[in-house]
Design a protein around this motif. Structure first.
Motif, PDB file in Angstrom:
ATOM      1  N   LEU A 301      33.900  33.215  33.054  1.00 57.00           N
ATOM      2  CA  LEU A 301      33.386  32.261  32.075  1.00 57.00           C
ATOM      3  C   LEU A 301      31.976  32.634  31.639  1.00 57.00           C
ATOM      4  O   LEU A 301      31.650  32.638  30.444  1.00 57.00           O
ATOM      5  CB  LEU A 301      33.403  30.857  32.674  1.00 57.00           C
ATOM      6  N   LYS A 302      31.121  32.970  32.589  1.00 59.16           N
ATOM      7  CA  LYS A 302      29.727  33.296  32.290  1.00 59.16           C
ATOM      8  C   LYS A 302      29.590  34.556  31.454  1.00 59.16           C
ATOM      9  O   LYS A 302      28.711  34.650  30.595  1.00 59.16           O
ATOM     10  CB  LYS A 302      28.930  33.447  33.595  1.00 59.16           C
ATOM     11  N   THR A 303      30.451  35.541  31.686  1.00 51.15           N
ATOM     12  CA  THR A 303      30.338  36.809  30.957  1.00 51.15           C
ATOM     13  C   THR A 303      31.163  36.838  29.676  1.00 51.15           C
ATOM     14  O   THR A 303      31.151  37.840  28.950  1.00 51.15           O
ATOM     15  CB  THR A 303      30.780  37.985  31.851  1.00 51.15           C
ATOM     16  N   GLY A 304      31.878  35.762  29.382  1.00 47.01           N
ATOM     17  CA  GLY A 304      32.656  35.706  28.151  1.00 47.01           C
ATOM     18  C   GLY A 304      33.991  36.424  28.194  1.00 47.01           C
ATOM     19  O   GLY A 304      34.585  36.679  27.141  1.00 47.01           O
ATOM     20  N   GLN A 305      34.465  36.725  29.408  1.00 51.28           N
ATOM     21  CA  GLN A 305      35.766  37.383  29.513  1.00 51.28           C
ATOM     22  C   GLN A 305      36.874  36.337  29.592  1.00 51.28           C
ATOM     23  O   GLN A 305      37.647  36.282  30.542  1.00 51.28           O
ATOM     24  CB  GLN A 305      35.777  38.347  30.712  1.00 51.28           C
ATOM     25  N   VAL A 306      36.885  35.478  28.562  1.00 51.88           N
ATOM     26  CA  VAL A 306      37.850  34.386  28.448  1.00 51.88           C
ATOM     27  C   VAL A 306      38.592  34.537  27.129  1.00 51.88           C
ATOM     28  O   VAL A 306      37.973  34.723  26.073  1.00 51.88           O
ATOM     29  CB  VAL A 306      37.159  33.007  28.485  1.00 51.88           C
ATOM     30  N   GLY A 331      40.916  46.411  28.209  1.00 53.53           N
ATOM     31  CA  GLY A 331      40.120  47.615  27.945  1.00 53.53           C
ATOM     32  C   GLY A 331      38.651  47.313  27.708  1.00 53.53           C
ATOM     33  O   GLY A 331      37.786  48.131  28.037  1.00 53.53           O
ATOM     34  N   ASP A 332      38.362  46.127  27.165  1.00 51.28           N
ATOM     35  CA  ASP A 332      36.981  45.762  26.854  1.00 51.28           C
ATOM     36  C   ASP A 332      36.299  45.004  28.001  1.00 51.28           C
ATOM     37  O   ASP A 332      35.104  44.655  27.871  1.00 51.28           O
ATOM     38  CB  ASP A 332      36.944  44.867  25.609  1.00 51.28           C
ATOM     39  N   SER A 333      37.012  44.745  29.076  1.00 52.06           N
ATOM     40  CA  SER A 333      36.458  43.947  30.184  1.00 52.06           C
ATOM     41  C   SER A 333      35.988  44.827  31.324  1.00 52.06           C
ATOM     42  O   SER A 333      36.346  46.008  31.408  1.00 52.06           O
ATOM     43  CB  SER A 333      37.527  42.964  30.707  1.00 52.06           C
TER      44      SER A 333
END
Length: 338
Positions: A301-306, A331-333
């Motif tokens: 959640l904090k890093t925007g990987q949602v 691929g982008d995470s």
């Protein structure tokens, strides 16, 4: 669409005309396990043995079909047009319909169990198609419960008085469900060339997802959340997640016991960890999650990987689209958890 809980019942239990796009249907073979159906030419009788073991027979190939939204998506992808749809979300609010032409498809309700019976009758359907969920990991079906999307048995009986109802099993291996839905669509007149082309896209997307999963080694959480807590999907119990798991995507298994969902109170939601979060398009969204003290520090959640979990339909085209997106997201995470 089982992208959110609907109370205790769901937790425990879990096409105006079907416009055939200028094609003749290819016949199938009826099965006794509720996974297939058969049809003769459009001028002959049509029958389908559904998931409950009931054989649905119509004296002609159904041309006016009302379908639950999860299956309506697949029918449209395969070149069929339901006369109406129902489910948990109105088409206008369901992201899965955003790029599809829904012209002429009547919206019979905007919430689970909300089906306008007078409107349904006015459509003069030949057939109503819905899904049925197993009640446990073994795939058991409780035939005493109404089909998915129906409020109760009384409502189902009222619908059956208008048109025969066929139920498609939404459980087990994802690839099997995809094949069964494709067979049903074919029996209703879907062009074989359309399905074959979608299957080719599916194969390409599946390869891309497998490569992304192998290269990044990331853990993924699929969940729904609301004021009562967070519901993490058990990947073995959801056929879409089972499909992705089969090509190497590492889904987090929830710690709380239970079929389909692992339910965390907000007091315990800090236990949910993963590198990528697939968040249901219903219920709490990112801004809501950030307001939860026990979840605001969640790494994904904090890093925007949602990313949005739209509960992609189990057809080759819908799955090709979502698997392509998921491969890109992986691929982008980056790795966040040990």
């Amino acid at each position: 669409m089982r992208s959110r809980p609907l109370g205790a019942t769901l937790v425990t239990v879990l096409a105006s005309a079907l416009l055939l796009t200028g094609c003749s249907g290819t016949g199938g073979t009826d099965t006794s396990d509720g996974t297939g159906g058969g049809a003769s030419a459009s001028t002959g009788a049509w029958s389908y043995t559904d998931a409950t073991g009931a054989t649905v027979t119509v004296d002609h190939r159904p041309e006016r079909v009302v379908v639950i939204n999860d299956l309506a998506l697949s029918f449209v992808q395969y070149g069929l047009r339901p006369v109406g749809t129902f489910g948990q979300l109105a088409m206008a609010k369901d992201a899965r319909f955003a790029d599809l032409d829904t012209t002429g498809i009547a919206q019979l309700g905007v919430a689970y169990g909300d089906i306008d019976l007078e409107q349904l009758a006015s459509l003069k359907p030949d057939l109503v198609v819905t899904s049925v969920y197993p009640t446990d990991g073994k795939g058991t079906l409780d035939t005493t419960q109404p089909g998915y999307g129906f409020k109760d048995q009384e409502q189902q009986k009222q619908i059956e008085a208008i048109a025969p109802v066929a139920q498609v099993k939404w459980g087990g291996e994802g690839k099997d469900v995809i094949e069964h839905i494709a067979d049903l669509a074919t029996s209703l007149g879907a062009p074989k060339a359309t399905i074959d082309a979608a299957e080719q896209r599916f194969d390409t997307a599946q390869d891309a997802l497998e490569q992304a999963a192998q290269q990044k080694d990331l853990s993924v959480v699929s969940m729904y959340a609301d004021g009562d807590g967070a519901y993490v999907t058990r990947p073995s119990d959801e056929p879409v997640l089972q499909l992705y798991s089969s090509v190497g995507v590492d889904f987090v298994n929830p710690k709380p016991k239970g079929y389909y969902w692992g339910i965390y109170s907000w007091e315990n939601a800090g236990q949910i960890t993963g590198d990528v979060l697939l968040l249901s398009q219903q219920g709490y969204q990112v801004a809501d999650l950030k307001k939860q003290p026990t979840f605001a520090d969640n790494a994904a959640l904090k890093t925007g990987q949602v990313h949005s979990w739209t509960f992609p339909a189990l057809d080759y085209a819908s799955q090709a689209d979502y698997m392509t997106k998921l491969a890109g997201w992986l691929g982008d995470s980056r790795k966040l958890t040990s």
